[in-house]
Design a protein around this motif. Structure first.
Motif, PDB file in Angstrom:
ATOM      1  N   THR A  35      -6.125  -2.783  -0.034  1.00 51.57           N
ATOM      2  CA  THR A  35      -6.192  -3.468   1.259  1.00 51.57           C
ATOM      3  C   THR A  35      -7.377  -4.441   1.304  1.00 51.57           C
ATOM      4  OG1 THR A  35      -5.222  -1.491   2.241  1.00 51.57           O
ATOM      5  CG2 THR A  35      -6.181  -3.084   3.756  1.00 51.57           C
ATOM      6  N   ALA A  84       0.820  -1.222   0.000  1.00 50.15           N
ATOM      7  CA  ALA A  84       0.000   0.000   0.000  1.00 50.15           C
ATOM      8  C   ALA A  84       0.851   1.267   0.000  1.00 50.15           C
ATOM      9  CB  ALA A  84      -0.933  -0.015   1.207  1.00 50.15           C
ATOM     10  N   GLN A 135      -5.488   2.776  -1.953  1.00 48.57           N
ATOM     11  CA  GLN A 135      -4.977   1.965  -0.831  1.00 48.57           C
ATOM     12  C   GLN A 135      -6.103   1.170  -0.173  1.00 48.57           C
ATOM     13  OE1 GLN A 135      -2.981   4.978   1.475  1.00 48.57           O
ATOM     14  NE2 GLN A 135      -1.056   4.746   0.342  1.00 48.57           N
TER      15      GLN A 135
END
Ligand SMILES: [Zn+2]
Length: 607
Positions: free
Chosen positions: A576, A28, A572
């Motif tokens: 994730t 990330a 991100q």
């Protein structure tokens, strides 16, 4: 060695999911505003001429993405060992032999396509569908507006019939809600077929006179452009003058298999409905009068009315145009799970440039050139649905629709996610990235991929789709940390909760807003971007967007207006969530409970 390596991978994944900046490459932390800006400055540059499908500009974008995938050692997953999947866009002529046979108290009548009933031009493969008839009044389920024609009814396995244009209390965005009736009856209420009235004028399409747009051509309900659902004349400057478009041949255009069996969505005239109600103790003429007056329609039980629909159309391909999806894979680390996939997607095409000179006199100061494409979106004449706002004034001579937000933002977002996986820790399952072509022209790339997939669809655990994640809705500062999620709970409650967990684990969680997931939302956004092509095949999806703005589908959707740190933040979040799904030892459970999170809702769904 091996276990130490695995421990390191696990530690890295844990660190990432906690939002800790991982040391070293990938993950990330490798998703940065600066790099996103660098890529988008090319993707949305004037040089690419608005990236319209079938144009050179789109080809340049495809090569740019593929070059980066190669640099990061992402595995090619298109045709013949390349990064490209050729998408065949067919113009098709149809010969209509379909019919509807109705039995009322033992008396039978058959209505042929074009004689009392009308099938969509693309009615799918040959099949026979039968069921008991169920009349649902206006056919609307909008509890928030106090309208629910389905209350207390189970139409599962039945043929649903509805009439009219809705009651006087119809909320804004009525035409789209009316156009979605057949689809909702089938998808949300599990009817086997839907038969509604022929509604002319308002939103009938030229080619399918009197047929609701959503029914006429499933392949043209593109998003987020409503142009496809408007009469051709209404496309105006933004559509008619776009660069590079070829003339379309055939009765309809599709990228999908012509032998797909699809639940019939049919329109019918008065003679058909007369017969349906002939033994119901209620004259159709009375019901029609009430529908015409937009009054309450009485409940009518259609006992002993059964319907058999014979879908029988022959198709001839008269034109084929080619475009390309860009596709790459990063292989998973688990030998058993690596032949299963999490998909990430965005569309890399946009609407091109304006071939014709700007109009001297816009019809209204609220609707300057190009406003047609976005003008109706969100209601009224407000561009992008942003009430009280006007289009920004373009630079003199600017004719390029740069599509920096739509969907340049998603294009570079998925590039960043691909790089994060390719150069960082590998999850158990493989991850596949698809940059779809021709979304703006009717979800072409994703519909093609869903019908001709590069990996088996039963090996796909979920699809995460990004379209327009680079702005604040209507440029409101209060939206700075907001991302809108659509569809996350519809097929898999577990997927919805994984995304909520992923967000909570970010260093700075975002505000997740489910307004557009509300089934009563007039924009029907769930059906209007590429994720829907996968959801239609039963695959759990999440759609991420930051919403519309006054530059939507206009030459002023430019790089200078993009919020790059927000774009990185959302990428991100998607990354994730993807890591969590790709590391699950099972597919997110498909409980198919439909939309539950709506306007004002937040958080996980409890068990
Ligand atoms: Zn888009």
């Amino acid at each position: 060695m091996k276990s130490r390596f695995m421990a390191a991978v696990c530690a890295a994944v844990v660190a990432l999911s906690l939002g800790v900046h991982a040391q070293g490459k990938g993950g990330a932390a490798s998703i940065t505003p600066a790099e996103l800006k660098d890529w988008l400055s090319y993707i949305a540059s004037d040089q690419l001429q608005g990236r319209q499908v079938y144009t050179e500009g789109l080809g340049l974008a495809a090569s740019y993405i593929a070059d980066h995938l190669k640099e990061w050692n992402v595995k090619p997953a298109g045709d013949d060992g390349t990064y490209f999947q050729v998408v065949k866009v067919n113009g098709v002529n149809v010969t209509r032999n379909s019919s509807v046979t109705v039995t009322v108290n033992g008396q039978t009548k058959t209505f042929k396509d074009g004689e009392g009933v009308t099938f969509p031009a693309n009615a799918g493969g040959k099949q026979t569908v039968s069921g008991q008839a169920e009349f649902v009044g206006y056919g609307l389920s909008l509890p928030e507006a106090g309208i629910d024609d389905y209350k207390g009814r189970d139409v599962s396995g039945k043929v649903v019939l509805y009439v009219g244009r809705g009651p006087k209390s119809m909320p804004a965005g009525g035409n789209r809600l009316l156009g979605a009736r057949a689809r909702n009856a089938i998808e949300l209420s599990h009817a086997v077929a839907a038969i509604g009235p022929s509604i002319g004028g308002g939103f009938g399409r030229g080619a399918g006179a009197g047929t609701p747009a959503a029914t006429a051509t499933p392949a043209t309900t593109a998003t987020p452009t409503p142009t496809a659902a408007q009469p051709a004349a209404g496309r105006g400057a933004a559509g008619g003058g776009r660069g590079g478009a070829n003339a379309t041949l055939g009765d309809f255009t599709t990228v999908q298999r012509l032998d797909n069996k699809v639940p019939p969505q049919i329109t019918a005239g008065d003679e058909f409905f007369d017969f349906i109600f002939s033994a119901a103790g209620q004259k159709y003429a009375d019901i029609k009068a009430k529908a015409d007056g937009q009054d309450a329609i009485p409940a009518v039980a259609l006992n002993n009315v059964s319907i058999t629909i014979n879908v029988d159309a022959d198709y001839t391909i008269v034109q084929t145009r080619l475009t390309r999806n860009v596709v790459g894979i990063v292989e998973g680390s688990d030998p058993k799970l690596k032949d299963t996939y999490v998909l990430f997607g965005a569309h890399y095409d946009h609407i091109g440039y304006q071939q014709t000179p700007p109009r001297q006199q816009p019809a209204s100061p609220q609707r300057p050139q190009g406003a047609e494409a976005g003008g109706g979106f969100g209601g009224g004449n407000a561009p992008g649905g942003c009430t009280g706002q006007q289009r920004d004034t373009p630079k003199a001579g600017d004719v390029i629709n740069n599509g920096a937000d739509d969907d340049g933002s998603g294009t570079v977002g998925v590039m960043a996610i691909a790089k994060a996986f390719a150069t960082g820790p590998k999850p158990k399952r493989s991850v596949m990235f698809v940059w779809h072509a021709g979304e703006e022209a009717g979800l072409l790339g994703s519909r093609y991929m869903a019908d001709y997939p590069e990996v088996p669809l039963d090996k796909v655990s979920a699809q995460l789709n990004i379209d327009m994640i680079g702005r604040n809705r209507c440029d409101e500062a209060s939206e700075a940390n907001t991302v809108y999620l659509v569809g996350s709970d519809r097929i898999s409650t577990e997927l919805h909760n994984l995304n909520e967990d992923a967000n909570a684990a970010l260093a700075a969680p975002m505000k997740l807003d489910y307004e557009f997931n509300d089934p009563a939302d007039p924009e029907s956004i769930y059906t209007r971007s590429d994720h829907y092509s996968y959801a239609s095949k039963g695959i759990p999806i999440i759609f991420y967007t930051t919403g519309l703005h006054r530059d939507y589908h206009y030459v002023t959707d430019e790089v200078g207006k993009i919020e790059f740190s927000k774009l990185a933040h959302i990428a991100q979040l998607v990354y994730t969530t993807g890591v969590k799904v790709a590391n699950l030892d099972h597919f997110p459970a498909r409980d198919n409970k439909g939309p539950r999170k709506g306007k004002g809702a937040s958080g996980k769904i409890g068990s």
